[in-house]
Design a protein around this motif. Sequence first.
Motif, PDB file in Angstrom:
ATOM      1  N   SER A  99       0.828  -1.199   0.000  1.00  0.00           N
ATOM      2  CA  SER A  99       0.000   0.000   0.000  1.00  0.00           C
ATOM      3  C   SER A  99       0.865   1.251   0.000  1.00  0.00           C
ATOM      4  O   SER A  99       1.901   1.315   0.657  1.00  0.00           O
ATOM      5  N   PHE A 100       0.411   2.255  -0.715  1.00  0.00           N
ATOM      6  CA  PHE A 100       1.118   3.525  -0.744  1.00  0.00           C
ATOM      7  C   PHE A 100       0.990   4.253   0.584  1.00  0.00           C
ATOM      8  O   PHE A 100       1.825   5.016   0.985  1.00  0.00           O
ATOM      9  N   PHE A 101      -0.129   3.969   1.273  1.00  0.00           N
ATOM     10  CA  PHE A 101      -0.425   4.676   2.500  1.00  0.00           C
ATOM     11  C   PHE A 101       0.062   3.886   3.695  1.00  0.00           C
ATOM     12  O   PHE A 101       0.143   2.672   3.667  1.00  0.00           O
ATOM     13  N   SER A 102       0.371   4.607   4.767  1.00  0.00           N
ATOM     14  CA  SER A 102       0.869   3.971   5.980  1.00  0.00           C
ATOM     15  C   SER A 102      -0.203   3.106   6.604  1.00  0.00           C
ATOM     16  O   SER A 102      -1.377   3.454   6.627  1.00  0.00           O
ATOM     17  N   THR A 137      -8.041   6.899   7.164  1.00  0.00           N
ATOM     18  CA  THR A 137      -7.711   7.670   5.966  1.00  0.00           C
ATOM     19  C   THR A 137      -7.737   6.790   4.729  1.00  0.00           C
ATOM     20  O   THR A 137      -8.272   7.162   3.684  1.00  0.00           O
ATOM     21  N   THR A 138      -7.190   5.589   4.835  1.00  0.00           N
ATOM     22  CA  THR A 138      -7.170   4.663   3.710  1.00  0.00           C
ATOM     23  C   THR A 138      -8.583   4.288   3.293  1.00  0.00           C
ATOM     24  O   THR A 138      -8.905   4.224   2.103  1.00  0.00           O
ATOM     25  N   SER A 139      -9.463   4.027   4.262  1.00  0.00           N
ATOM     26  CA  SER A 139     -10.857   3.675   3.955  1.00  0.00           C
ATOM     27  C   SER A 139     -11.563   4.805   3.225  1.00  0.00           C
ATOM     28  O   SER A 139     -12.294   4.588   2.261  1.00  0.00           O
ATOM     29  N   TYR A 140     -11.333   6.056   3.705  1.00  0.00           N
ATOM     30  CA  TYR A 140     -11.957   7.204   3.050  1.00  0.00           C
ATOM     31  C   TYR A 140     -11.476   7.340   1.608  1.00  0.00           C
ATOM     32  O   TYR A 140     -12.251   7.645   0.695  1.00  0.00           O
ATOM     33  N   ILE A 141     -10.202   7.106   1.380  1.00  0.00           N
ATOM     34  CA  ILE A 141      -9.649   7.236   0.033  1.00  0.00           C
ATOM     35  C   ILE A 141     -10.207   6.159  -0.889  1.00  0.00           C
ATOM     36  O   ILE A 141     -10.562   6.422  -2.041  1.00  0.00           O
ATOM     37  N   TYR A 142     -10.318   4.917  -0.372  1.00  0.00           N
ATOM     38  CA  TYR A 142     -10.903   3.840  -1.168  1.00  0.00           C
ATOM     39  C   TYR A 142     -12.355   4.162  -1.526  1.00  0.00           C
ATOM     40  O   TYR A 142     -12.789   3.954  -2.664  1.00  0.00           O
ATOM     41  N   ALA A 143     -13.124   4.677  -0.567  1.00  0.00           N
ATOM     42  CA  ALA A 143     -14.529   5.016  -0.815  1.00  0.00           C
ATOM     43  C   ALA A 143     -14.644   6.118  -1.866  1.00  0.00           C
ATOM     44  O   ALA A 143     -15.499   6.075  -2.747  1.00  0.00           O
ATOM     45  N   ALA A 202     -16.466   5.920  -5.538  1.00  0.00           N
ATOM     46  CA  ALA A 202     -17.493   6.884  -5.930  1.00  0.00           C
ATOM     47  C   ALA A 202     -17.115   7.590  -7.229  1.00  0.00           C
ATOM     48  O   ALA A 202     -17.950   7.806  -8.114  1.00  0.00           O
ATOM     49  N   LEU A 203     -15.836   7.962  -7.355  1.00  0.00           N
ATOM     50  CA  LEU A 203     -15.372   8.619  -8.573  1.00  0.00           C
ATOM     51  C   LEU A 203     -15.493   7.696  -9.775  1.00  0.00           C
ATOM     52  O   LEU A 203     -15.881   8.117 -10.868  1.00  0.00           O
TER      53      LEU A 203
END
Length: 298
Positions: free
Chosen positions: A227-230, A236-242, A246-247
Motif C-alpha cells: 500500500s502507498f499509504f501507511s 484515511t485509507t478507507s476514506y480514500i478507497y470510498a 465513488a469517482l
Amino acid sequence: MMTLFVTLVFICFGLNGVQALNTVSHVAMDFGGTVEIPCQYEENYLDNVKYLCKGSSWGSCKMLFSDKINSAKYSIEDDKVERIITFTIKNLEWSDSEYYWCNIERPGKDYGRQFRLSVTNKGESKLSVDSQLITGYFDDQITIKCKYNGSGLMKWCRVGGDCRTSGKMNGAQVSTNRSVTGVFSVTMSGLTEQNIGWYWFDFGGLQMPVFLEVTERPTTTPTESTSFFSSNQPETTSYIYAAAIALGLLTLIVIVSLLTWFMLKRKVKTTVVEDPASLECAENPVYSNVPRPMLHQV
C-alpha cells in the motif's frame, strides 16, 4: 571474641540484604523525569510485603510506599516470576536526591538494601539512556546505547547475574562497542525468552537500569506491504478507497449518459433527413383531378 565478630558480620549482612536482595548502588536521573529501580529478591520471599523507604541510615529510614500502597508519585510492581520488584519514582525534584532502601518484611528484622538516587540538570548525568524500556524480537539482535561522560571501565550486567563486555549471556551473544565518543553500545544477538528482564550499565560507580522486553516480530499483510499509504492510518485509507469507488461510478454514469445522448441524437437525425417516404413524395409529386364547380347562368 571471634564468635562476636561473626555474629556482628551476620547481622550487618542480614540488615543490608546482601544475601536476600540485589539492586543498584547509585543512579542519576534528570530533574522532572521518571526513574525505575529494580530490586531482586530470593524465592522464599515471594509473598512477603515489599516496600521502599527514604533515609541515609536504617534508623532514620522513612517508609514511602509498599506493594499494598501506591501513590501518584511512587509505585511498585512485583514480578514474582523473575522475583524482581520495580520501584518507580515520578516527577523527580531536587529533594528526591537521597539514599533509599529496598526492603522486605520478615519476622524479626526486615531485609533492606540501600541505593542512592541523584537528581541532576538535563544532560549533566555521567550515565544516561534515552529510555529505560527496550524492545527486541525473538531470534533477532538488539543494540542498546548508553551515553557516558568520562573515562573508565564500562560494564553490561544482568540484575542478579554476571557482567559482560563480550561472550554469552543467558544464551544470547553479547558484544560491545565504544567507537563513538561518549557512547557505549551493547549488541545482543539470538534473543530468546531467557533474555527478558532487567539489566544495567555500570560506569564509575553509577548504574543505569534498562528493561529488555523480547516479543514476536509483528507481521504485515501483502496489502499493507504494497500500500502507498501507511498502515497506521486505516481511517484515511478507507476514506480514500470510498472516494475512489465513488469517482469510478460517477465516471461510468457520465460515459453511459454521453453514449445514450449520442445514439438518440443520431436516430433523430436519420429520421428527419433520410426518411424514404419523404424523399419519394418530394421527387414524384402526385396530381389529382378535382372537378370544377359548375356555374349557373342567370
